[in-house]
Design a protein around this motif. Structure first.
Motif, mmCIF file in Angstrom:
data_model
loop_
_atom_site.group_PDB
_atom_site.id
_atom_site.type_symbol
_atom_site.label_atom_id
_atom_site.label_comp_id
_atom_site.label_asym_id
_atom_site.label_seq_id
_atom_site.Cartn_x
_atom_site.Cartn_y
_atom_site.Cartn_z
ATOM 1 N N ILE A 7 0.852 -1.192 0.000
ATOM 2 C CA ILE A 7 0.000 0.000 0.000
ATOM 3 C C ILE A 7 0.886 1.239 0.000
ATOM 4 O O ILE A 7 1.840 1.324 0.769
ATOM 5 N N GLU A 8 0.571 2.178 -0.870
ATOM 6 C CA GLU A 8 1.266 3.465 -0.921
ATOM 7 C C GLU A 8 0.227 4.575 -0.793
ATOM 8 O O GLU A 8 -0.819 4.527 -1.434
ATOM 9 N N THR A 9 0.522 5.543 0.038
ATOM 10 C CA THR A 9 -0.364 6.689 0.226
ATOM 11 C C THR A 9 0.430 7.968 -0.020
ATOM 12 O O THR A 9 1.554 8.104 0.458
ATOM 13 N N ARG A 10 -0.160 8.862 -0.781
ATOM 14 C CA ARG A 10 0.481 10.134 -1.101
ATOM 15 C C ARG A 10 -0.507 11.279 -0.930
ATOM 16 O O ARG A 10 -1.692 11.146 -1.232
ATOM 17 N N ASP A 11 0.005 12.390 -0.469
ATOM 18 C CA ASP A 11 -0.767 13.630 -0.404
ATOM 19 C C ASP A 11 -0.229 14.560 -1.477
ATOM 20 O O ASP A 11 0.991 14.694 -1.643
ATOM 21 N N ILE A 30 -3.322 0.263 -3.753
ATOM 22 C CA ILE A 30 -2.963 -1.088 -3.311
ATOM 23 C C ILE A 30 -2.568 -1.857 -4.562
ATOM 24 O O ILE A 30 -3.327 -1.906 -5.529
ATOM 25 N N PHE A 31 -1.366 -2.451 -4.536
ATOM 26 C CA PHE A 31 -0.889 -3.149 -5.721
ATOM 27 C C PHE A 31 -0.134 -4.421 -5.342
ATOM 28 O O PHE A 31 0.351 -4.565 -4.220
ATOM 29 N N HIS A 32 -0.050 -5.345 -6.288
ATOM 30 C CA HIS A 32 0.647 -6.614 -6.104
ATOM 31 C C HIS A 32 2.140 -6.335 -5.995
ATOM 32 O O HIS A 32 2.704 -5.612 -6.814
ATOM 33 N N GLN A 33 2.799 -6.911 -4.989
ATOM 34 C CA GLN A 33 4.207 -6.621 -4.751
ATOM 35 C C GLN A 33 5.113 -7.059 -5.890
ATOM 36 O O GLN A 33 6.094 -6.389 -6.196
ATOM 37 N N LYS A 34 4.820 -8.178 -6.516
ATOM 38 C CA LYS A 34 5.722 -8.720 -7.535
ATOM 39 C C LYS A 34 5.410 -8.211 -8.935
ATOM 40 O O LYS A 34 6.314 -7.937 -9.710
ATOM 41 N N THR A 35 4.141 -8.078 -9.269
ATOM 42 C CA THR A 35 3.766 -7.691 -10.635
ATOM 43 C C THR A 35 3.425 -6.205 -10.767
ATOM 44 O O THR A 35 3.295 -5.713 -11.876
ATOM 45 N N GLY A 41 -7.799 1.075 -4.802
ATOM 46 C CA GLY A 41 -7.343 2.408 -4.451
ATOM 47 C C GLY A 41 -8.467 3.281 -3.926
ATOM 48 O O GLY A 41 -9.644 2.951 -4.070
ATOM 49 N N GLN A 42 -8.060 4.359 -3.300
ATOM 50 C CA GLN A 42 -9.002 5.347 -2.780
ATOM 51 C C GLN A 42 -8.438 6.732 -3.060
ATOM 52 O O GLN A 42 -7.222 6.933 -2.990
ATOM 53 N N ILE A 43 -9.314 7.667 -3.351
ATOM 54 C CA ILE A 43 -8.899 9.054 -3.552
ATOM 55 C C ILE A 43 -9.868 9.942 -2.776
ATOM 56 O O ILE A 43 -11.083 9.834 -2.937
ATOM 57 N N ILE A 44 -9.307 10.792 -1.935
ATOM 58 C CA ILE A 44 -10.114 11.682 -1.107
ATOM 59 C C ILE A 44 -9.680 13.115 -1.395
ATOM 60 O O ILE A 44 -8.484 13.416 -1.391
ATOM 61 N N GLY A 45 -10.640 13.984 -1.647
ATOM 62 C CA GLY A 45 -10.315 15.377 -1.908
ATOM 63 C C GLY A 45 -11.573 16.186 -2.139
ATOM 64 O O GLY A 45 -12.685 15.677 -2.055
#
Length: 64
Positions: A7-11, A30-35, A41-45
């Motif tokens: 999981i990666e989260t960015r502002d 949210i993405f597969h670690q190997k591929t 995903g979620q987007i809030i704004g």
């Protein structure tokens, strides 16, 4: 199911900072670690979130 994920989260802002009225966005992917295939995903704004969600939905549908 035992799927290895990350999981990666960015502002960020919804537009370039040199334009007036930029609003904060939080994007979580949210993405597969190997591929690196997108799993979710979620987007809030406040502004123009719908366009980014459309792109996210297209990537999910096409298993990118």
């Amino acid at each position: 199911m035992n799927i290895p994920y990350q999981i990666e989260t960015r502002d960020d802002t919804n537009q370039a900072g040199y334009y007036a009225g930029a609003k904060l966005l939080t994007i979580k992917l949210i993405f597969h670690q190997k591929t690196s295939q997108l799993l979710g995903g979620q987007i809030i704004g406040r502004k123009r979130v719908d366009k980014r969600i459309d792109v996210l939905a297209t990537a999910l549908f096409n298993k990118m």
